[in-house]
Motif scaffolding. Structure first.
Motif, PDB file in Angstrom:
ATOM      1  N   LEU A  82       0.832  -1.202   0.000  1.00  0.00           N
ATOM      2  CA  LEU A  82       0.000   0.000   0.000  1.00  0.00           C
ATOM      3  C   LEU A  82       0.867   1.253   0.000  1.00  0.00           C
ATOM      4  CD1 LEU A  82      -2.907   1.137   0.178  1.00  0.00           C
ATOM      5  CD2 LEU A  82      -2.606   1.148   2.664  1.00  0.00           C
ATOM      6  N   ASP A  83       1.920   1.231   0.777  1.00  0.00           N
ATOM      7  CA  ASP A  83       2.827   2.380   0.844  1.00  0.00           C
ATOM      8  C   ASP A  83       3.559   2.605  -0.475  1.00  0.00           C
ATOM      9  OD1 ASP A  83       2.112   2.926   3.437  1.00  0.00           O
ATOM     10  OD2 ASP A  83       3.811   1.870   4.341  1.00  0.00           O
ATOM     11  N   LYS A  84       3.625   1.569  -1.308  1.00  0.00           N
ATOM     12  CA  LYS A  84       4.254   1.696  -2.629  1.00  0.00           C
ATOM     13  C   LYS A  84       3.231   1.966  -3.730  1.00  0.00           C
ATOM     14  CE  LYS A  84       8.500   0.505  -1.354  1.00  0.00           C
ATOM     15  NZ  LYS A  84       9.723   1.309  -1.591  1.00  0.00           N
ATOM     16  N   GLY A  85       1.978   2.169  -3.328  1.00  0.00           N
ATOM     17  CA  GLY A  85       0.946   2.519  -4.300  1.00  0.00           C
ATOM     18  C   GLY A  85       0.131   1.361  -4.836  1.00  0.00           C
ATOM     19  N   LEU A  86       0.283   0.159  -4.264  1.00  0.00           N
ATOM     20  CA  LEU A  86      -0.460  -1.014  -4.736  1.00  0.00           C
ATOM     21  C   LEU A  86      -1.380  -1.510  -3.622  1.00  0.00           C
ATOM     22  CD1 LEU A  86      -0.865  -3.113  -7.009  1.00  0.00           C
ATOM     23  CD2 LEU A  86       0.899  -4.504  -5.902  1.00  0.00           C
ATOM     24  N   PHE A 102      -2.943 -12.900  -2.057  1.00  0.00           N
ATOM     25  CA  PHE A 102      -3.397 -11.577  -2.482  1.00  0.00           C
ATOM     26  C   PHE A 102      -3.458 -11.467  -4.002  1.00  0.00           C
ATOM     27  CE2 PHE A 102      -1.008 -10.775   1.525  1.00  0.00           C
ATOM     28  CZ  PHE A 102      -2.042 -10.279   2.290  1.00  0.00           C
ATOM     29  N   SER A 103      -4.291 -10.547  -4.447  1.00  0.00           N
ATOM     30  CA  SER A 103      -4.347 -10.187  -5.867  1.00  0.00           C
ATOM     31  C   SER A 103      -4.474  -8.678  -5.981  1.00  0.00           C
ATOM     32  CB  SER A 103      -5.533 -10.867  -6.559  1.00  0.00           C
ATOM     33  OG  SER A 103      -6.769 -10.322  -6.078  1.00  0.00           O
ATOM     34  N   ALA A 104      -4.169  -8.175  -7.170  1.00  0.00           N
ATOM     35  CA  ALA A 104      -4.345  -6.749  -7.459  1.00  0.00           C
ATOM     36  C   ALA A 104      -4.413  -6.574  -8.965  1.00  0.00           C
ATOM     37  CB  ALA A 104      -3.200  -5.923  -6.880  1.00  0.00           C
ATOM     38  N   GLY A 107      -3.015  -2.950 -14.926  1.00  0.00           N
ATOM     39  CA  GLY A 107      -3.401  -2.782 -16.318  1.00  0.00           C
ATOM     40  C   GLY A 107      -4.606  -3.648 -16.634  1.00  0.00           C
ATOM     41  N   SER A 108      -4.511  -4.444 -17.693  1.00  0.00           N
ATOM     42  CA  SER A 108      -5.621  -5.306 -18.105  1.00  0.00           C
ATOM     43  C   SER A 108      -5.533  -6.689 -17.467  1.00  0.00           C
ATOM     44  CB  SER A 108      -5.628  -5.446 -19.630  1.00  0.00           C
ATOM     45  OG  SER A 108      -4.407  -6.016 -20.078  1.00  0.00           O
ATOM     46  N   GLN A 109      -4.502  -6.918 -16.659  1.00  0.00           N
ATOM     47  CA  GLN A 109      -4.312  -8.225 -16.043  1.00  0.00           C
ATOM     48  C   GLN A 109      -4.326  -8.100 -14.519  1.00  0.00           C
ATOM     49  OE1 GLN A 109      -1.223 -10.704 -17.815  1.00  0.00           O
ATOM     50  NE2 GLN A 109      -1.019  -9.278 -19.528  1.00  0.00           N
ATOM     51  N   SER A 110      -4.007  -9.207 -13.866  1.00  0.00           N
ATOM     52  CA  SER A 110      -3.918  -9.218 -12.404  1.00  0.00           C
ATOM     53  C   SER A 110      -2.563  -9.759 -11.998  1.00  0.00           C
ATOM     54  CB  SER A 110      -5.030 -10.074 -11.797  1.00  0.00           C
ATOM     55  OG  SER A 110      -6.303  -9.487 -12.005  1.00  0.00           O
ATOM     56  N   ILE A 111      -2.141  -9.365 -10.810  1.00  0.00           N
ATOM     57  CA  ILE A 111      -0.909  -9.865 -10.221  1.00  0.00           C
ATOM     58  C   ILE A 111      -1.273 -10.538  -8.904  1.00  0.00           C
ATOM     59  CG2 ILE A 111      -0.414  -7.682  -9.016  1.00  0.00           C
ATOM     60  CD1 ILE A 111       2.542  -8.183  -9.547  1.00  0.00           C
ATOM     61  N   TYR A 112      -0.570 -11.622  -8.567  1.00  0.00           N
ATOM     62  CA  TYR A 112      -0.894 -12.401  -7.374  1.00  0.00           C
ATOM     63  C   TYR A 112       0.363 -12.577  -6.521  1.00  0.00           C
ATOM     64  CZ  TYR A 112      -4.961 -13.571 -10.226  1.00  0.00           C
ATOM     65  OH  TYR A 112      -6.085 -13.491 -11.015  1.00  0.00           O
ATOM     66  N   ASP A 309       2.890  -2.645 -17.833  1.00  0.00           N
ATOM     67  CA  ASP A 309       2.268  -2.223 -16.569  1.00  0.00           C
ATOM     68  C   ASP A 309       2.746  -3.092 -15.412  1.00  0.00           C
ATOM     69  OD1 ASP A 309       0.792  -0.189 -17.740  1.00  0.00           O
ATOM     70  OD2 ASP A 309      -0.880  -1.506 -18.213  1.00  0.00           O
ATOM     71  N   LEU A 310       2.896  -4.388 -15.667  1.00  0.00           N
ATOM     72  CA  LEU A 310       3.351  -5.306 -14.636  1.00  0.00           C
ATOM     73  C   LEU A 310       4.783  -4.975 -14.228  1.00  0.00           C
ATOM     74  CD1 LEU A 310       3.101  -7.821 -12.867  1.00  0.00           C
ATOM     75  CD2 LEU A 310       3.744  -9.198 -14.854  1.00  0.00           C
ATOM     76  N   LEU A 311       5.641  -4.769 -15.206  1.00  0.00           N
ATOM     77  CA  LEU A 311       7.029  -4.434 -14.915  1.00  0.00           C
ATOM     78  C   LEU A 311       7.117  -3.122 -14.143  1.00  0.00           C
ATOM     79  CD1 LEU A 311       9.991  -5.129 -15.200  1.00  0.00           C
ATOM     80  CD2 LEU A 311      10.008  -3.970 -17.410  1.00  0.00           C
ATOM     81  N   GLN A 312       6.322  -2.149 -14.546  1.00  0.00           N
ATOM     82  CA  GLN A 312       6.328  -0.862 -13.848  1.00  0.00           C
ATOM     83  C   GLN A 312       5.880  -1.017 -12.407  1.00  0.00           C
ATOM     84  OE1 GLN A 312       3.812   2.093 -15.689  1.00  0.00           O
ATOM     85  NE2 GLN A 312       4.498   3.722 -14.364  1.00  0.00           N
ATOM     86  N   GLN A 313       4.900  -1.881 -12.166  1.00  0.00           N
ATOM     87  CA  GLN A 313       4.410  -2.082 -10.803  1.00  0.00           C
ATOM     88  C   GLN A 313       5.459  -2.782  -9.935  1.00  0.00           C
ATOM     89  OE1 GLN A 313       1.146  -1.070  -9.291  1.00  0.00           O
ATOM     90  NE2 GLN A 313       2.824  -1.269  -7.839  1.00  0.00           N
TER      91      GLN A 313
END
Length: 334
Positions: A82-86, A102-104, A107-112, A309-313
């Motif tokens: 959360l402190d990193k913006g996610l 967890f998931s988030a 972009g158009s996908q999700s990260i787990y 988007d994933l790499l940026q996150q």
């Protein structure tokens, strides 16, 4: 309230023995407690932690220490993201089915993320050994005081790696232990969805060093004389059988090579190809907790081309504290 209750539990237990591993969790407890009122996502975790503190044996019960560390690890990771913006969403548990924690959306996908707080060697028994050592020290102090000593001194020890550390093979022993523990915590079902990352929380079993150079294949070290030292976390991820492990000898003239690595790192092993990458929760004594990342070079290339988007996150989570199998970011990790 949670932090105050935690400190009270430690103080109450200290009359008999002090759990050194719980002491290591103090900063994480304070961070979660400070934000729980404003963040509903933390409140369920805070309630679960609070319930453990209600147990009268907390502080001298190794099983409760492990359970507390596991729950706190998830809560702390949620907060650090959360402190990193996610903002993460806790995935509800399903009976007879393993899922990530967890998931988030990215972009158009999700990260787990699947969070694992590695315990000490021996688990509950390893924590019990540290408690027994503390109890013995406490008894020794009382005996000295009854004998009239003006200054009483006693020592206790907590050994998170237990008897796994071999003489002249300290670094190799640490790497082997962390690899074994990490492998034992990976359940295939939890990585069935794409973009699922393994989060390894090293809050009670620290790595060899808590400096980012541990993310490099090897780094320069000048203690006693110039030499190269193997990065323990890089090897955990990318080590291959037969690699020499370069350590820090006790004195000049002793071998710098501690031995050959006889395992395969998590991200170099086809058995764990579903693990998208490793995120480490690192807890230095003199710095706030940090998130470090290790990713396969080929995966990073695919993310750059097809999922920026994933790499940026991921880079937002780790900042400069990441690397890949090719040591691409090694220049920023000294």
């Amino acid at each position: 309230m949670l932090e105050k209750k935690f400190q009270h539990a430690l103080a109450s237990a200290r009359t008999a023995a002090q759990d050194a591993y719980l002491v290591h969790l103090t900063n994480a407890v304070a961070a979660v407690d400070a934000r729980q009122a404003a963040e509903p996502g933390l409140q369920a975790y805070a309630s679960a932690l609070d319930a453990l503190l209600d147990d009268s044996s907390f502080g001298v019960n190794p099983h409760l220490t492990n359970k507390f560390a596991q729950i706190l690890g998830e809560a702390h990771f949620w907060l650090m993201c959360l402190d990193k913006g996610l903002r993460l969403t806790r995935i509800a548990e399903v009976k007879n089915k393993k899922t990530p924690d967890f998931s988030a959306p990215v972009g158009s996908q999700s990260i787990y993320f699947e969070v694992k707080t590695l315990s000490v060697v021996g688990g509950d028994a390893g924590i019990a050994d540290a408690l027994h050592s503390s109890l013995d020290a406490h008894i020794d102090l009382e005996a000295q005081q009854r004998a009239g000593a003006r200054v009483a001194i006693a020592m206790s020890e907590a050994q998170p790696y237990g008897d796994k550390v071999k003489r002249d093979q300290t670094l190799l022993s640490v790497i082997n232990t962390l690899v074994e523990k990490a492998r034992g915590n990976i359940k295939a079902d939890q990585f069935a969805m794409p973009n699922t990352f393994l989060v390894i929380n090293l809050s009670i079993i620290p790595p060899f060093i808590t400096e980012p150079k541990a993310l490099r294949p090897a780094y320069p070290d000048d203690y006693m004389f110039p030499k190269a030292v193997t990065g323990d976390l890089w090897t955990l991820a990318f080590g291959k059988t037969g690699m020499p492990i370069l350590g820090i000898p006790e004195f000049e003239g002793k071998p710098c090579v501690e031995g050959l690595f006889d395992k395969v790192g998590i991200l170099a092993d086809q058995e764990f190809s579903a693990v998208a990458g490793l995120i480490f929760m690192i807890h230095p004594w003199q710095r706030p907790s940090e998130l470090w990342g290790l990713f396969r070079g080929a995966d990073r290339t695919q993310w750059e081309d097809g999922n920026p988007d994933l790499l940026q996150q991921l880079q937002a989570l780790t900042g400069k504290l990441w690397n890949d199998c090719d040591d691409t970011n090694g220049w920023q990790l000294q």
